[in-house]
Scaffold this active site. Structure first.
Site, short mmCIF file in Angstrom:
data_model
loop_
_atom_site.label_atom_id
_atom_site.label_comp_id
_atom_site.label_asym_id
_atom_site.label_seq_id
_atom_site.Cartn_x
_atom_site.Cartn_y
_atom_site.Cartn_z
N GLU A 145 17.91 -17.51 -7.58
CA GLU A 145 17.55 -16.12 -7.91
C GLU A 145 17.11 -16.01 -9.37
OE1 GLU A 145 16.82 -13.59 -6.36
OE2 GLU A 145 17.14 -11.89 -7.67
N ASN A 171 -1.75 1.90 5.72
CA ASN A 171 -0.87 0.83 5.25
C ASN A 171 -0.57 -0.05 6.46
OD1 ASN A 171 1.13 -0.78 4.16
ND2 ASN A 171 2.70 0.80 4.20
N GLY A 172 -1.01 -1.32 6.39
CA GLY A 172 -0.78 -2.23 7.52
C GLY A 172 -2.02 -3.07 7.76
N LYS A 197 5.88 -4.32 -3.57
CA LYS A 197 7.33 -4.15 -3.41
C LYS A 197 7.79 -4.40 -1.98
CE LYS A 197 11.38 -2.69 -4.89
NZ LYS A 197 12.05 -3.75 -5.65
N LYS A 250 13.39 -14.72 -10.72
CA LYS A 250 13.16 -13.63 -11.68
C LYS A 250 12.21 -14.09 -12.79
CE LYS A 250 14.64 -11.79 -9.22
NZ LYS A 250 14.48 -10.75 -8.23
N TRP A 277 -2.86 -2.64 -1.82
CA TRP A 277 -2.56 -4.06 -1.97
C TRP A 277 -3.49 -4.74 -0.97
CZ3 TRP A 277 -0.67 -8.32 0.78
CH2 TRP A 277 -0.20 -9.38 0.00
N HIS A 327 18.54 -37.80 -7.46
CA HIS A 327 17.82 -38.27 -6.28
C HIS A 327 16.31 -38.14 -6.44
CE1 HIS A 327 21.59 -38.82 -4.26
NE2 HIS A 327 21.93 -37.60 -4.59
N CYS A 336 0.85 -1.19 0.00
CA CYS A 336 0.00 0.00 0.00
C CYS A 336 0.89 1.24 0.00
CB CYS A 336 -0.96 0.08 1.18
SG CYS A 336 -2.13 -1.27 1.21
N ARG A 396 3.88 -0.22 -4.78
CA ARG A 396 3.57 -0.72 -3.44
C ARG A 396 2.24 -1.45 -3.38
NH1 ARG A 396 6.99 1.55 0.23
NH2 ARG A 396 5.64 0.80 1.88
N GLU A 406 8.60 -14.49 -11.29
CA GLU A 406 7.94 -13.22 -10.95
C GLU A 406 7.57 -12.41 -12.19
OE1 GLU A 406 9.76 -11.34 -6.97
OE2 GLU A 406 11.24 -11.68 -8.54
C1 F6R Z 1 12.16 -10.57 -5.54
C2 F6R Z 1 11.73 -9.65 -4.52
C3 F6R Z 1 11.33 -10.19 -3.19
C4 F6R Z 1 12.09 -9.41 -2.11
C5 F6R Z 1 11.59 -9.82 -0.71
C6 F6R Z 1 12.35 -9.10 0.38
O1 F6R Z 1 12.41 -9.93 -6.75
O2 F6R Z 1 11.70 -8.47 -4.72
O3 F6R Z 1 11.56 -11.56 -3.07
O4 F6R Z 1 13.45 -9.69 -2.24
O5 F6R Z 1 10.22 -9.52 -0.60
O6 F6R Z 1 12.21 -7.71 0.26
P1 F6R Z 1 13.26 -6.75 0.93
O7 F6R Z 1 14.55 -6.95 0.24
O8 F6R Z 1 12.69 -5.37 0.73
O9 F6R Z 1 13.34 -7.13 2.37
#
Ligand code: F6R
Length: 589
Positions: A467, A100-101, A584, A471, A74, A490, A2, A29, A474
């Site tokens: 990682e 937000n929360g 985010k 990517k 959100w 395995h 949010c 957000r 996502e």
């Molecule tokens: C992946 C991504 C998420 C964040 C995770 C932690 O692209 O953005 O997996 O890495 O939500 O977020 P932060 O780094 O803000 O603690």
């Protein structure tokens, strides 16, 4: 999660337009719905506009006014509907609330308010805040009513209130981010700085338990518990507006992927004092524990491999799974928390628990003024600038480069580490060229209709493959599953059939032969083997060549995943900057 925005004393009397522009900067957000509340010029009643969906090119039909609040949602409590979109109003339409929360005790408050005759229009937890303030303000001044209401909420929350009677905005913070922007005679509130960066870079980051009152006379800061006024701590940030703009790129994600050659180069000259201090603590036999969530936890895992190369034992726990292991964290623990936002609820909970156990908290963070930064004993600011795309790219590699330097410093080879990071940045610049992009687009096109792809990596390329796969998932919603190369035999090798796309992440390191023999096993089952490596091999059907950089080869190997995800996402109709269902900064548990 949010986004909150507010403006007071908008010099153009276009507060709704200013708010909409601010919300567009905060859309990363949350993008389930958006809404604005404004006091029209000469009126005492709040006017609302709310819509489901992304803000995109939206315009607002709200009238002229100099004070407004806005929100991008959100969804947590209540479906994605216009009614559930923020802001929410009290019964008399004099108070509007953005939030937000999560108000954990909202059911209880709602029942009490219903008994007092309040009528609710939404299914949200947020609406109780507007009505509780209305109830309390019957007998006390609005600021006191807001502070008391905020103190009665259970959970991590940030709220913004527009009060039409006093023409002021009151905001409080406990656990969710809020920052005040102080411009020339106009004042702003945001969940994050880019929301108002085109008007001012002078900010006060609110601490937990702080509140602000904004009106045309200025900004006042308070302690929410005691109601006592405090002194604002205004900082001037060195961020430029271009940092928060697309700068000619079609998407923030692509811009941020390309920026890595510069953000990584910058790391070589950041934090040396802190890095040396931490390395001394490590050498004094402190235990090293690394944690984070999502990409940050993969960064932590890669850090564990880097530490091992430097002869240092470390443990990694994903922040959301750390609780059973808390007993092993004590005053001899160096607790390295990794977070882009510094506001991730699970990471903060882990850091708080470790702090209670007496651990030394190190924060490897990107965003400025975050909760994690403030609670840490030592901060390693990775300086990648605002990361607007929801998917993390440049913050991740800046954090990884920082961890690498830390491990080199622990080995007393910080200079060598810095040289290698500088070389990495130069090599990335030479490699990120149109021929590479053409090749990646071709590979992406060949995968667009696939349901599943698999990835393998060994040693440092194992966290790199985690990682890489994240990517792809996502940004393109394609199922990409990573395995440690040695795990294939395995069980998971059953998934491989003729033509199954298999990515093999490799470096010219001690694991090369073993990973190639795993590639051969995949090939023998008919898999289509796409190597991501600085060499060719007969086990690869094709290869996306990355620069040979020793242990740092994982950086370009991961960047291939970022770019492939981007082009696959475009081809599959996803929004690269705002993938579905994500936000985010994950400020809820
Ligand atoms: C992946 C991504 C998420 C964040 C995770 C932690 O692209 O953005 O997996 O890495 O939500 O977020 P932060 O780094 O803000 O603690």
């Amino acid at each position: 999660m949010c986004g909150i925005f507010a403006v007071v004393n908008d010099t153009t009397n276009q507060a709704a337009q200013t708010t909409l522009a601010g919300l567009k900067k905060l859309e990363y957000r949350g993008y389930d719905s958006w809404g604005i509340a404004l006091i029209p010029l000469g009126s005492k009643t709040v006017k609302l506009e709310k819509h489901v969906g992304k803000i995109g090119q939206a315009v607002t039909r709200l009238p002229k006014g100099s004070i407004a609040i806005g929100h991008t949602r959100w969804a947590t409590h209540g479906g994605v509907t216009d009614k559930n979109a923020h802001p929410h109003l009290d019964c008399k339409k004099q108070i509007a609330v953005i939030h937000n929360g999560i108000v954990e005790n909202y059911q209880e408050i709602k029942s009490y308010l219903k008994r007092r005759g309040h009528v609710f229009k939404s299914e949200t937890d947020t609406e109780v805040i507007a009505h509780l303030i209305e109830e309390k303000s019957k007998t006390k001044p609005i600021t006191q009513a807001v502070f008391e209401t905020f103190n009665s909420l259970i959970g991590s929350n940030a709220i913004g209130i527009l009060d039409s009677k006093t023409e002021s905005i009151i905001a409080c913070r406990n656990g969710s981010p809020l920052v005040v922007g102080v411009g020339d005679n106009q004042f702003f509130l945001g969940s994050d700085v880019p929301a108002f960066l085109n008007s001012t870079n002078k900010v006060h980051f609110l601490h937990d338990g702080e509140a602000v009152v904004l009106n045309k006379n200025g900004v006042k800061l308070y302690d929410v518990d005691s109601g006592k006024e405090k002194k604002l701590d205004i900082q001037s940030l060195d961020w430029e507006m271009e940092d928060a703009e697309k700068g000619g790129y079609p998407h923030f994600l692509l811009k941020e992927i390309y920026e890595q050659k510069d953000t990584i180069a910058k790391i070589a000259s950041l934090n040396s004092f802190e890095i040396i201090k931490i390395s001394q603590l490590i050498r004094k036999k402190n235990k090293v524990v690394l944690t984070g969530c999502g990409s940050a936890s993969y960064c932590a895992l890669a850090g564990k491999y880097f530490f091992a190369q430097s002869g240092i034992e470390s443990q990694v726990y994903p922040a959301n799974e750390i609780m059973p292991f808390l007993n092993f964290i004590d005053e001899k623990t160096l607790f390295i928390t990794i977070s882009q936002s510094g506001e991730t609820a699970d990471t903060l909970i882990a850091a708080k628990a470790a702090k209670r156990n007496g651990a030394i908290i190190v924060a490897v963070v990107n965003a400025r003024g975050s909760t994690l930064e403030r609670m840490a004993d030592i901060v390693l600011q990775v300086g990648a600038g605002p990361e607007i795309a929801v998917v993390s790219t440049k913050a991740f590699t800046a954090q990884l480069a920082t961890l690498y330097l830390l491990t080199k410093a622990a080995e007393e080879k910080l200079d060598e580490g810095e040289q290698k990071i500088k070389k990495l940045a130069v090599e990335l610049k030479n490699w990120l060229k149109p021929t590479l992009i053409k090749h990646l687009i071709k590979v992406a096109k060949s995968l667009i209709d696939r349901e599943h792809i698999y990835l393998i990596g060994k040693h440092l390329n194992y966290p790199a493959s985690l990682e890489f796969a994240l990517k792809i998932k996502e940004t393109s919603y394609l199922h990409a599953e990573p395995f440690a190369a040695g795990e294939l035999k395995h069980g998971v090798i059953t998934l491989i059939q003729k033509g199954t796309p298999c990515f093999v992440l490799a470096s010219a390191d001690e694991a090369k032969d073993e990973v190639l023999s795993s590639a051969a096993q995949l090939k023998a089952r008919g898999g289509r083997i796409i190597g991501i490596a600085p060499f060719v091999s007969q086990e690869f059907d094709e290869v996306i060549k990355t620069p040979e950089l020793g242990e740092l080869t994982i950086f370009p190997n991961i960047i291939v995943g970022q770019l492939l995800g981007y082009y696959l996402g475009l081809g599959r109709g996803a929004d690269p900057d705002k993938p579905r269902n994500l936000a985010k900064s994950v400020t809820v548990k």
